[in-house]
Design an enzyme around this catalytic site. Structure first.
Site, PDB file in Angstrom:
ATOM      1  N   GLU A 163      11.092  -3.540  12.228  1.00 40.88           N
ATOM      2  CA  GLU A 163      12.219  -3.014  11.753  1.00 40.88           C
ATOM      3  C   GLU A 163      13.388  -3.033  12.496  1.00 40.88           C
ATOM      4  O   GLU A 163      14.400  -3.501  11.894  1.00 40.88           O
ATOM      5  CB  GLU A 163      11.910  -1.488  11.081  1.00 40.88           C
ATOM      6  CG  GLU A 163      10.916  -1.340  10.088  1.00 40.88           C
ATOM      7  CD  GLU A 163       9.316  -0.993  10.957  1.00 40.88           C
ATOM      8  OE1 GLU A 163       9.280  -1.298  12.171  1.00 40.88           O
ATOM      9  OE2 GLU A 163       8.644  -0.399   9.939  1.00 40.88           O
TER      10      GLU A 163
ATOM     11  N   ASP B  96       0.789  -1.272  -0.098  1.00 47.96           N
ATOM     12  CA  ASP B  96      -0.155  -0.091  -0.148  1.00 47.96           C
ATOM     13  C   ASP B  96       0.745   1.441  -0.001  1.00 47.96           C
ATOM     14  O   ASP B  96       0.401   2.521   0.055  1.00 47.96           O
ATOM     15  CB  ASP B  96      -1.001   0.190   0.979  1.00 47.96           C
ATOM     16  CG  ASP B  96      -0.326  -0.188   2.643  1.00 47.96           C
ATOM     17  OD1 ASP B  96       0.983  -0.764   2.458  1.00 47.96           O
ATOM     18  OD2 ASP B  96      -0.742   0.164   3.398  1.00 47.96           O
TER      19      ASP B  96
HETATM   20  N1  UDP Z   1      -0.113  -7.454   5.704  1.00 47.70           N
HETATM   21  C1  UDP Z   1      -0.469  -8.940   5.979  1.00 47.70           C
HETATM   22  N2  UDP Z   1      -1.131  -9.565   6.806  1.00 47.70           N
HETATM   23  C2  UDP Z   1      -2.339  -8.815   7.557  1.00 47.70           C
HETATM   24  C3  UDP Z   1      -1.946  -7.395   7.460  1.00 47.70           C
HETATM   25  C4  UDP Z   1      -1.258  -6.777   6.691  1.00 47.70           C
HETATM   26  O1  UDP Z   1       0.191  -9.635   5.099  1.00 47.70           O
HETATM   27  O2  UDP Z   1      -3.021  -9.502   8.273  1.00 47.70           O
HETATM   28  C5  UDP Z   1       0.482  -6.884   4.970  1.00 47.70           C
HETATM   29  C6  UDP Z   1      -0.130  -5.829   4.082  1.00 47.70           C
HETATM   30  O3  UDP Z   1      -0.349  -6.254   2.841  1.00 47.70           O
HETATM   31  C7  UDP Z   1       1.279  -4.882   4.043  1.00 47.70           C
HETATM   32  C8  UDP Z   1       2.055  -5.203   5.078  1.00 47.70           C
HETATM   33  O4  UDP Z   1       1.600  -6.324   5.667  1.00 47.70           O
HETATM   34  O5  UDP Z   1       2.016  -5.143   2.982  1.00 47.70           O
HETATM   35  C9  UDP Z   1       1.765  -4.097   6.227  1.00 47.70           C
HETATM   36  O6  UDP Z   1       0.406  -3.945   6.761  1.00 47.70           O
HETATM   37  P1  UDP Z   1      -0.313  -2.725   6.600  1.00 47.70           P
HETATM   38  O7  UDP Z   1      -0.098  -1.953   5.543  1.00 47.70           O
HETATM   39  O8  UDP Z   1      -1.689  -2.873   7.109  1.00 47.70           O
HETATM   40  O9  UDP Z   1       0.201  -2.034   7.933  1.00 47.70           O
HETATM   41  P2  UDP Z   1       0.560  -0.449   8.177  1.00 47.70           P
HETATM   42  O10 UDP Z   1       1.200   0.218   7.234  1.00 47.70           O
HETATM   43  O11 UDP Z   1      -0.746   0.121   8.559  1.00 47.70           O
HETATM   44  O12 UDP Z   1       1.369  -0.507   9.290  1.00 47.70           O
HETATM   45 MN    MN Z   2       0.579   0.083   5.079  1.00 43.82          MN
END
Ligand code: UDP
Ligand code: MN
Length: 242
Positions: A190, A107
């Site tokens: 990270e 995203d």
């Molecule tokens: N993701 C995943 N499983 C989940 C939620 C998220 O594999 O249950 C993946 C999502 O597609 C993204 C990454 O993990 O590539 C980080 O998730 P998200 O973008 O929701 O996290 P944020 O950016 O809000 O920290």
């Molecule tokens: Mn994200």
């Protein structure tokens, strides 16, 4: 050929999934000598995702790596994308010998120039990420041309308070650290991964994006969408629903 890039993208099933992968995929299509490791948090692959990846035409591997049940069940913050990224590291240990790895969430937003810069990283490279927390940017701090700490809206006791989109690692360097992996620790993914690479002197961390003056990656977040209406049917979007 320039050194290869391995882009590890965690993904999971939701109404936005194919849109996110499409947007990211067409960004990656501008980059040569790249293998896109799309790794889904699922027990089995989804033909619609495979079809979407085929349609985009970026060289890819599509793998699965489900989040362990104990984390999935919790009502607290989940370690999102951690199984997926660790699966990507295993893939590289088995299949790659050189080049650079980068964790690109599905995203986020990426300027293609960062990919050309990260190819030549010898150990670990870092750069700023926009749209992180209320302060709006997460970045290494540079003083007199040298890394001198980190700016981030949430430090949280981290040694490396950086965003997932703000660093990349040499594959050779990873091979020299066979135990390096990402912890299932929300907020500390990270930091835990970078710590697992062993102690890094500030001088060993390469500063990209014009010594961290440019913002070339953004931690964009897509708003949650309702499931698509069957009336408003589109072949690729609609059918990715339970
Ligand atoms: N993701 C995943 N499983 C989940 C939620 C998220 O594999 O249950 C993946 C999502 O597609 C993204 C990454 O993990 O590539 C980080 O998730 P998200 O973008 O929701 O996290 P944020 O950016 O809000 O920290
Ligand atoms: Mn994200």
């Amino acid at each position: 050929d320039p050194p290869p890039l391995y882009i590890i993208t965690p993904t999971y099933r939701r109404p936005e999934q194919l849109a996110e992968l499409t947007r990211l995929g067409y960004t990656l299509k501008h980059v040569v000598n790249l293998l896109w490791l799309v790794i889904e948090d699922a027990n089995k692959t989804n033909p619609l995702v495979a079809h979407t990846l085929d349609r985009i035409g970026v060289p890819y591997e599509y793998l699965v790596a489900p989040m362990p049940e104990e984390y999935k069940a919790t009502k607290r913050a989940k370690p999102r994308g951690v199984s997926n990224r660790n699966r990507g590291l295993d893939y590289l240990r088995a299949n790659a010998s050189e080049g650079v790895l980068y964790f690109a969430d599905d995203d986020n937003t990426y300027d293609i120039s960062i990919f050309e810069q990260m190819r030549y990283i010898q150990k670990v490279g870092m750069w700023p990420v926009g749209l992180v927390t209320k302060t709006g940017v997460s970045s290494p701090i540079i003083r007199n041309g040298k890394l001198d700490g980190y700016y981030d809206g949430w430090i949280g006791g981290r040694k490396y308070p950086v965003d997932m989109a703000g660093f990349a690692v040499s594959v050779k360097f990873l091979h020299e650290r066979p135990h390096a992996k990402m912890p299932f620790k929300p907020g500390y993914e990270e930091d835990g991964f970078l710590r697992s690479l062993g102690p890094l002197a500030n001088a060993e961390i390469e500063l990209l994006a014009d010594q961290c003056r440019d913002i070339l990656t953004w931690h964009t977040q897509t708003k949650k969408n309702p499931p698509a209406s069957p009336v408003n049917f589109t072949r690729y979007g609609q059918t990715n629903l339970e």
